[in-house]
Design a protein around this motif. Structure first.
Motif, PDB file in Angstrom:
ATOM      1  N   ALA A 114       8.123  13.202  24.560  1.00 12.84           N
ATOM      2  CA  ALA A 114       9.877  13.491  24.598  1.00 12.84           C
ATOM      3  C   ALA A 114      10.570  11.908  23.178  1.00 12.84           C
ATOM      4  O   ALA A 114      10.975  12.187  23.046  1.00 12.84           O
ATOM      5  N   GLN A 115       9.398  10.922  23.200  1.00 10.45           N
ATOM      6  CA  GLN A 115       9.544  10.319  22.595  1.00 10.45           C
ATOM      7  C   GLN A 115       8.841   9.024  21.523  1.00 10.45           C
ATOM      8  O   GLN A 115       8.770   8.219  21.343  1.00 10.45           O
ATOM      9  N   PRO A 116       8.727   9.900  20.225  1.00  8.59           N
ATOM     10  CA  PRO A 116       6.900   9.333  19.573  1.00  8.59           C
ATOM     11  C   PRO A 116       7.756   8.371  19.187  1.00  8.59           C
ATOM     12  O   PRO A 116       6.557   7.628  18.488  1.00  8.59           O
ATOM     13  N   GLU A 117       8.784   8.002  18.766  1.00 10.36           N
ATOM     14  CA  GLU A 117       9.060   6.461  17.979  1.00 10.36           C
ATOM     15  C   GLU A 117       8.671   5.887  17.898  1.00 10.36           C
ATOM     16  O   GLU A 117       8.388   4.138  18.290  1.00 10.36           O
ATOM     17  N   LEU A 118       8.496   5.222  20.331  1.00 10.30           N
ATOM     18  CA  LEU A 118       8.046   4.203  21.079  1.00 10.30           C
ATOM     19  C   LEU A 118       6.590   4.394  20.601  1.00 10.30           C
ATOM     20  O   LEU A 118       5.659   2.831  20.973  1.00 10.30           O
ATOM     21  N   PHE A 119       5.650   4.924  19.798  1.00  7.37           N
ATOM     22  CA  PHE A 119       4.621   4.438  19.424  1.00  7.37           C
ATOM     23  C   PHE A 119       4.115   3.365  18.642  1.00  7.37           C
ATOM     24  O   PHE A 119       3.121   3.202  18.497  1.00  7.37           O
ATOM     25  N   SER A 120       5.283   3.195  17.440  1.00  7.21           N
ATOM     26  CA  SER A 120       5.151   2.877  16.674  1.00  7.21           C
ATOM     27  C   SER A 120       5.192   1.469  17.573  1.00  7.21           C
ATOM     28  O   SER A 120       5.062   0.072  15.780  1.00  7.21           O
ATOM     29  N   TYR A 121       5.706   0.852  18.003  1.00 11.13           N
ATOM     30  CA  TYR A 121       6.472  -0.760  18.622  1.00 11.13           C
ATOM     31  C   TYR A 121       4.723  -1.004  18.809  1.00 11.13           C
ATOM     32  O   TYR A 121       4.265  -1.922  19.292  1.00 11.13           O
ATOM     33  N   ILE A 122       3.299   0.356  19.478  1.00 12.32           N
ATOM     34  CA  ILE A 122       2.228  -0.649  19.978  1.00 12.32           C
ATOM     35  C   ILE A 122       1.364  -1.018  19.677  1.00 12.32           C
ATOM     36  O   ILE A 122       1.036  -0.112  18.206  1.00 12.32           O
ATOM     37  N   ASP A 123       0.936  -1.835  19.052  1.00 10.74           N
ATOM     38  CA  ASP A 123      -0.352  -2.762  18.815  1.00 10.74           C
ATOM     39  C   ASP A 123      -1.502  -2.740  19.442  1.00 10.74           C
ATOM     40  O   ASP A 123      -2.471  -2.875  18.500  1.00 10.74           O
ATOM     41  N   GLY A 124      -1.666  -2.465  20.822  1.00 11.44           N
ATOM     42  CA  GLY A 124      -2.330  -3.153  21.793  1.00 11.44           C
ATOM     43  C   GLY A 124      -2.849  -1.999  22.820  1.00 11.44           C
ATOM     44  O   GLY A 124      -1.698  -1.842  23.481  1.00 11.44           O
ATOM     45  N   LEU A 125      -3.924  -1.823  23.486  1.00 11.45           N
ATOM     46  CA  LEU A 125      -3.733  -0.713  24.547  1.00 11.45           C
ATOM     47  C   LEU A 125      -5.039  -2.124  25.499  1.00 11.45           C
ATOM     48  O   LEU A 125      -5.540  -2.346  24.842  1.00 11.45           O
ATOM     49  N   HIS A 126      -3.854  -2.461  26.983  1.00 14.89           N
ATOM     50  CA  HIS A 126      -4.324  -3.143  27.681  1.00 14.89           C
ATOM     51  C   HIS A 126      -4.694  -2.296  28.716  1.00 14.89           C
ATOM     52  O   HIS A 126      -4.076  -1.282  29.275  1.00 14.89           O
ATOM     53  N   PHE A 127      -6.247  -2.216  29.664  1.00 13.28           N
ATOM     54  CA  PHE A 127      -6.677  -2.337  31.181  1.00 13.28           C
ATOM     55  C   PHE A 127      -7.317  -3.371  31.480  1.00 13.28           C
ATOM     56  O   PHE A 127      -7.512  -4.526  30.900  1.00 13.28           O
ATOM     57  N   HIS A 128      -6.620  -2.902  33.301  1.00 17.00           N
ATOM     58  CA  HIS A 128      -7.460  -4.628  34.030  1.00 17.00           C
ATOM     59  C   HIS A 128      -7.725  -3.514  35.027  1.00 17.00           C
ATOM     60  O   HIS A 128      -6.945  -3.068  36.411  1.00 17.00           O
ATOM     61  N   THR A 129      -9.520  -3.645  35.545  1.00 14.76           N
ATOM     62  CA  THR A 129      -9.467  -2.226  36.267  1.00 14.76           C
ATOM     63  C   THR A 129     -10.405  -2.813  37.192  1.00 14.76           C
ATOM     64  O   THR A 129     -11.089  -2.696  38.450  1.00 14.76           O
ATOM     65  N   LEU A 130     -11.298  -4.063  37.320  1.00 11.04           N
ATOM     66  CA  LEU A 130     -12.449  -4.752  37.258  1.00 11.04           C
ATOM     67  C   LEU A 130     -12.164  -5.788  38.461  1.00 11.04           C
ATOM     68  O   LEU A 130     -10.780  -5.818  38.832  1.00 11.04           O
ATOM     69  N   CYS A 131     -13.279  -5.898  39.471  1.00 10.42           N
ATOM     70  CA  CYS A 131     -13.221  -6.843  40.098  1.00 10.42           C
ATOM     71  C   CYS A 131     -14.673  -7.490  40.887  1.00 10.42           C
ATOM     72  O   CYS A 131     -15.099  -7.229  41.555  1.00 10.42           O
ATOM     73  N   GLU A 132     -14.769  -8.885  39.726  1.00 14.32           N
ATOM     74  CA  GLU A 132     -15.718  -9.712  40.347  1.00 14.32           C
ATOM     75  C   GLU A 132     -17.213  -8.245  40.151  1.00 14.32           C
ATOM     76  O   GLU A 132     -17.686  -8.531  41.204  1.00 14.32           O
TER      77      GLU A 132
END
Length: 387
Positions: free
Chosen positions: A168-186
């Motif tokens: 719907a808004q392909p232009e938004l991808f041009s703003y993104i430099d990196g991907l972040h995930f946080h899924t772990l716990c100890e």
């Protein structure tokens, strides 16, 4: 070691005591990972925010990461200004965002709607923009409250939502430099390896266009027996396959097993079993005991029934469930005895509260030379200002 505990006997209780030597030992392990792989490791302030040690931490790590405005400002003010300062929030507030831009160099958004709202402004200010993703890969057991991949999670963009949003808004991808995930716990690196496979399967088409990837926190890197080789293999895989800068942001690993909570026995009584009431509250001073739940290690104690004298240790609040746990001892407990809970640097002073008007514990630093330095004490005015 006995000399160090002799020093702690002079402290008021309750009191958090952070071991400078152990912090430095953990930092050396983390720095080793950075040196061998080129990864960048950040202090997650949500787990440990004792800023008296930020200068030391800044000598070893790449900077800090925050969960909102106040942590972002604390990292900027107390850490070396030449280091990186990251921030993530599930939703940023409009009235705070301009100030956040003055503190942080990396800003991670939780949704494409947040990128649409704030991404252009962040890029125009020269910030690196990240997007949190949800690989929908749960690797935890027994800690659902800490699982960002659970069904209905509010944390991170799923593959389906990302594909639909960018269509719907392909232009938004041009703003993104990196991907972040946080899924772990100890967790160990085997859980990271599983998660990375899920990230590649769901989001692999986007990775070659990124500058960096952030593995988030929950990595128990400084725990004895942690699979360092597997961790470093995961880091190098992302570097070599996609040309990415790799970030990790552990909090616990920085201060794991690096602190005590010193408490005094106020009273003992009997009601079907022996009970000791302490001047430390699980509800107020060690909330993870009730939330996880978690049984903190206690110096010179055993499991219930292991040693001759077993006591249920409880706090001084009106909450019936303000119970730390059942512990056994070589000798009977008596009024005035001091107990030393261990591994109390993490998620303690950052989560404590003044329920029932309980005073906040003092904070002390156990120096490398064995001296105890009282860093901060709290009184009635601290309680009143929070109300």
């Amino acid at each position: 070691m006995s000399q160090r505990f002799d020093e702690m006997k002079q402290l008021p209780t309750p009191c958090y005591v952070v071991d400078e030597a152990k912090i430095e030992q953990n930092l050396e392990i983390l720095r080793g990972v950075m040196d061998r792989t080129g990864a960048r490791i950040l202090l997650a302030q949500k787990a440990f925010s004792m800023y008296a040690l930020y200068p030391l931490i800044g000598e070893y790590l790449s900077g800090a990461t925050a969960s909102g405005l106040y942590e972002a400002r604390l990292g900027m003010e107390e850490m070396d200004s030449s280091l990186e300062n990251h921030v993530f929030s599930p939703a940023f507030r409009e009235e705070e965002f301009e100030e956040i831009l003055t503190y942080c160099d990396h800003i991670v958004f939780n949704s494409l709607k947040q990128v649409e709202k704030f991404g252009r402004r962040a890029k125009e200010c020269g910030k690196s923009v990240g997007l949190r993703i949800n690989p929908q890969c749960s690797t935890q057991e027994g800690h659902a409250i800490y699982d960002p991949c659970a069904p209905g999670s509010r944390l991170g963009v799923t593959k389906e939502n990302l594909v639909q949003g960018l269509a719907a808004q392909p232009e938004l991808f041009s703003y993104i430099d990196g991907l972040h995930f946080h899924t772990l716990c100890e967790q160990d690196a085997d859980a990271l390896e599983v998660t990375l496979a899920a990230v590649e399967e769901a989001f692999g088409e986007y990775l070659p266009r990124m500058k960096w990837i952030n593995f988030g926190g929950g990595h128990h890197i400084t725990r004895e027996g942690y699979d360092m080789e597997r961790l470093e293999h995961c880091i190098r895989r992302m570097q070599e396959k996609y040309g990415l800068i790799v970030y990790l942001e552990p909090g616990e690993a920085v201060a794991l097993n690096a602190g005590y909570l010193v408490t005094t026995v106020l009273e003992t009584l009997h009601n079907d079993m022996e009970i000791a009431i302490l001047d430390t509250s699980a509800a107020c001073h060690m909330p993870d005991v009730l939330e996880m739940p978690y049984r903190p290690p206690l110096k010179d104690s055993g499991e219930a029934g292991e040693k001759p004298y077993t006591y249920r240790l409880g706090g001084p609040t009106c909450l019936a469930g303000d119970i730390i746990g059942d512990y056994s001892f070589d000798s009977p407990l008596k009024e005035g005895d001091r107990l030393y809970f261990q591994d109390m640097a993490i998620y303690s002073m950052v989560k404590n509260n003044t329920f029932n008007g309980m005073p906040l514990p003092s904070i002390a630093l156990l120096k490398k030379d064995g001296r105890c330095e009282l860093v901060k004490q709290f009184g009635y005015e601290d309680f009143k200002r929070r109300l």
